[in-house]
Design a protein around this motif. Structure first.
Motif, mmCIF file in Angstrom:
data_model
loop_
_atom_site.group_PDB
_atom_site.id
_atom_site.type_symbol
_atom_site.label_atom_id
_atom_site.label_comp_id
_atom_site.label_asym_id
_atom_site.label_seq_id
_atom_site.Cartn_x
_atom_site.Cartn_y
_atom_site.Cartn_z
ATOM 1 N N GLY A 214 9.726 5.658 4.180
ATOM 2 C CA GLY A 214 10.644 4.588 4.514
ATOM 3 C C GLY A 214 9.927 3.342 5.003
ATOM 4 N N ALA A 215 8.842 3.537 5.752
ATOM 5 C CA ALA A 215 8.068 2.400 6.244
ATOM 6 C C ALA A 215 7.436 1.631 5.092
ATOM 7 N N GLN A 216 6.923 2.347 4.101
ATOM 8 C CA GLN A 216 6.323 1.692 2.945
ATOM 9 C C GLN A 216 7.372 0.938 2.125
ATOM 10 N N SER A 217 8.535 1.535 1.979
ATOM 11 C CA SER A 217 9.606 0.875 1.241
ATOM 12 C C SER A 217 10.064 -0.380 1.973
ATOM 13 N N ALA A 218 10.197 -0.285 3.289
ATOM 14 C CA ALA A 218 10.605 -1.447 4.082
ATOM 15 C C ALA A 218 9.573 -2.561 3.980
ATOM 16 N N THR B 227 1.277 -20.779 -10.654
ATOM 17 C CA THR B 227 0.033 -20.027 -10.713
ATOM 18 C C THR B 227 0.218 -18.665 -10.043
ATOM 19 N N ALA B 228 -0.683 -17.740 -10.348
ATOM 20 C CA ALA B 228 -0.618 -16.388 -9.800
ATOM 21 C C ALA B 228 -1.750 -16.180 -8.786
ATOM 22 N N THR B 229 -1.450 -15.452 -7.727
ATOM 23 C CA THR B 229 -2.448 -15.101 -6.723
ATOM 24 C C THR B 229 -2.369 -13.608 -6.444
ATOM 25 N N TRP B 230 -3.433 -13.063 -5.860
ATOM 26 C CA TRP B 230 -3.474 -11.659 -5.463
ATOM 27 C C TRP B 230 -3.858 -11.591 -3.993
ATOM 28 N N PHE B 231 -3.155 -10.763 -3.235
ATOM 29 C CA PHE B 231 -3.408 -10.682 -1.805
ATOM 30 C C PHE B 231 -2.857 -9.366 -1.267
ATOM 31 N N THR B 232 -3.294 -9.017 -0.066
ATOM 32 C CA THR B 232 -2.814 -7.809 0.605
ATOM 33 C C THR B 232 -2.213 -8.196 1.950
ATOM 34 N N ILE B 233 -0.975 -7.783 2.162
ATOM 35 C CA ILE B 233 -0.260 -8.056 3.409
ATOM 36 C C ILE B 233 -0.320 -6.804 4.292
ATOM 37 N N SER B 234 -0.627 -7.009 5.562
ATOM 38 C CA SER B 234 -0.595 -5.922 6.534
ATOM 39 C C SER B 234 0.564 -6.179 7.486
ATOM 40 N N GLU B 235 1.537 -5.269 7.518
ATOM 41 C CA GLU B 235 2.714 -5.423 8.366
ATOM 42 C C GLU B 235 2.727 -4.357 9.459
ATOM 43 N N LYS B 236 2.848 -4.819 10.689
ATOM 44 C CA LYS B 236 3.039 -3.908 11.816
ATOM 45 C C LYS B 236 4.538 -3.738 12.016
ATOM 46 N N LEU B 237 5.011 -2.533 11.792
ATOM 47 C CA LEU B 237 6.444 -2.248 11.838
ATOM 48 C C LEU B 237 6.819 -1.472 13.097
ATOM 49 N N LYS B 238 8.077 -1.677 13.539
ATOM 50 C CA LYS B 238 8.616 -0.955 14.691
ATOM 51 C C LYS B 238 10.020 -0.497 14.359
ATOM 52 N N TRP C 133 13.417 -0.047 10.242
ATOM 53 C CA TRP C 133 12.095 -0.610 10.420
ATOM 54 C C TRP C 133 12.191 -2.133 10.463
ATOM 55 N N ARG C 134 11.485 -2.760 11.419
ATOM 56 C CA ARG C 134 11.422 -4.221 11.525
ATOM 57 C C ARG C 134 9.975 -4.646 11.746
ATOM 58 N N ILE C 135 9.659 -5.862 11.363
ATOM 59 C CA ILE C 135 8.295 -6.372 11.485
ATOM 60 C C ILE C 135 8.062 -6.913 12.893
ATOM 61 N N GLU C 136 6.957 -6.480 13.518
ATOM 62 C CA GLU C 136 6.513 -7.073 14.780
ATOM 63 C C GLU C 136 5.551 -8.225 14.506
ATOM 64 N N SER C 137 4.644 -8.034 13.564
ATOM 65 C CA SER C 137 3.694 -9.070 13.188
ATOM 66 C C SER C 137 3.130 -8.728 11.816
ATOM 67 N N SER C 138 2.501 -9.712 11.181
ATOM 68 C CA SER C 138 1.910 -9.476 9.863
ATOM 69 C C SER C 138 0.710 -10.387 9.662
ATOM 70 N N SER C 139 -0.165 -9.986 8.775
ATOM 71 C CA SER C 139 -1.342 -10.777 8.435
ATOM 72 C C SER C 139 -1.625 -10.608 6.951
ATOM 73 N N GLN C 140 -2.516 -11.417 6.442
ATOM 74 C CA GLN C 140 -2.786 -11.408 5.004
ATOM 75 C C GLN C 140 -4.257 -11.640 4.730
ATOM 76 N N LYS C 141 -4.756 -10.986 3.672
ATOM 77 C CA LYS C 141 -6.111 -11.235 3.206
ATOM 78 C C LYS C 141 -6.105 -11.343 1.687
ATOM 79 N N GLU C 142 -7.085 -12.002 1.143
ATOM 80 C CA GLU C 142 -7.159 -12.220 -0.297
ATOM 81 C C GLU C 142 -7.544 -10.946 -1.036
ATOM 82 N N GLY C 143 -6.976 -10.778 -2.264
ATOM 83 C CA GLY C 143 -7.351 -9.676 -3.136
ATOM 84 C C GLY C 143 -6.735 -8.347 -2.731
ATOM 85 N N PRO C 144 -7.176 -7.264 -3.402
ATOM 86 C CA PRO C 144 -8.105 -7.201 -4.538
ATOM 87 C C PRO C 144 -7.546 -7.941 -5.763
ATOM 88 N N THR C 145 -8.435 -8.673 -6.440
ATOM 89 C CA THR C 145 -8.033 -9.515 -7.561
ATOM 90 C C THR C 145 -8.651 -9.009 -8.860
#
Length: 288
Positions: A121-125, A231-242, A248-260
């Motif tokens: 459920g966390a992954q789906s959210a 244009t298209a980009t590739w990135f990975t989002i990291s979500e801290k859920l509670k 499930w709700r987001i407390e905070s999130s961050s992002q990094k480039e790729g894998p591309t």
């Protein structure tokens, strides 16, 4: 495309916990040699024979696997094993049914809700929230508030909205091709989509989970005369859920480039083709 550097939302802000929201990520545009106009009419690069052969072989293997799977048995025989067309050799409905926990039990507005209180459920959210926060709706103040309230822990909503109001300034909106009030210029179609490719739980403890969502994204302006092609980009989002209020709700999130991945040999579509595709193809409810 970069949204400028006001309020700390500059091109080097990958550590900003809210850098994943609403297309405010950095986008790089790389045009083929000799490309002109609006960036959609670039000449196609010569196809490599070896790459084309490998691609064709891969498609053939996938087709064979799909055909084999479709023709697998799974039903109970009726005693006539030699008759492949008999009803007893056809797969039962259960053999093709979805497995696992039902990912969504409802919707809060247009955003899925009611996710299971487990890793699935966390992954789906996380996937569905990434889609909502990377949508066109984030560029409008009214719909932005609705999206943020639906996807985030109420404890962080107001501070986040204050930061986003500064980030989505009239100058930033003009920079991405919109009018100062966030509306789209006549005759053009604004595109901002996040498409999850895969998810991974990196940490889970009781009512908290950290999920990474590998995504590709589309952002730009489609239509004749556009100076900011999609244009298209590739990135990975990291979500801290509670787990808050039964979801499930987001407390905070961050992002990094790729894998591309390496770009293929596909011909870039025209501006009108991109606009037609965006208007004609809807999104998905993502589930793990």
């Amino acid at each position: 495309m970069s949204h400028g550097d006001e309020n700390g939302y500059d091109s080097g802000r990958t550590d900003d916990e809210y850098s994943t929201i609403g297309g405010t990520r950095q986008t790089r545009t790389r045009l083929p040699d000799g490309a002109g106009g609006d960036g959609y009419n670039a000449p196609r690069r010569p196809a490599r024979a070896s790459r084309s052969l490998i691609t064709m072989a891969g498609v053939v293997v996938l087709l064979i696997a799909a055909i084999a799977f479709a023709n697998m048995g799974g039903g109970r025989g009726d005693g006539n094993d030699g008759d492949s067309a008999s009803a007893g050799n056809k797969p039962e409905a259960a053999s093709t049914a979805a497995t696992g926990t039902k990912p969504v039990t409802g919707k809060n507005g247009t955003i899925p809700s009611g996710f299971a209180h487990d890793e699935q459920g966390a992954q789906s959210a996380a996937s569905n929230y990434a889609v909502a926060l990377g949508s066109v709706g984030m560029f409008n103040a009214h719909t932005r508030r609705s999206i943020v309230e639906t996807t985030h822990d109420p404890a962080v909503v107001e501070n986040l909205l204050t930061a986003l109001t500064k980030a989505y300034s009239p100058g930033f909106l003009e920079n991405v091709g919109l009018n100062k009030d966030g509306t789209t210029p006549s005759g053009l179609t604004f595109v901002s989509r996040t498409i999850p490719v895969g998810t991974k739980v990196v940490e889970r403890s009781g009512d908290t989970a950290t999920v990474e969502v590998w995504c590709t994204g589309l952002v730009g302006m489609a239509g004749q005369g556009s100076t900011k092609p999609v244009t298209a980009t590739w990135f990975t989002i990291s979500e801290k859920l509670k787990w808050v209020g039964g979801d499930w709700r987001i407390e905070s999130s961050s992002q990094k480039e790729g894998p591309t991945p390496v770009n293929g040999d596909n011909r870039a579509s025209t501006a009108d083709e991109i606009a037609g595709a965006v208007e004609g193809y809807g999104g998905f409810t993502y589930a793990r």
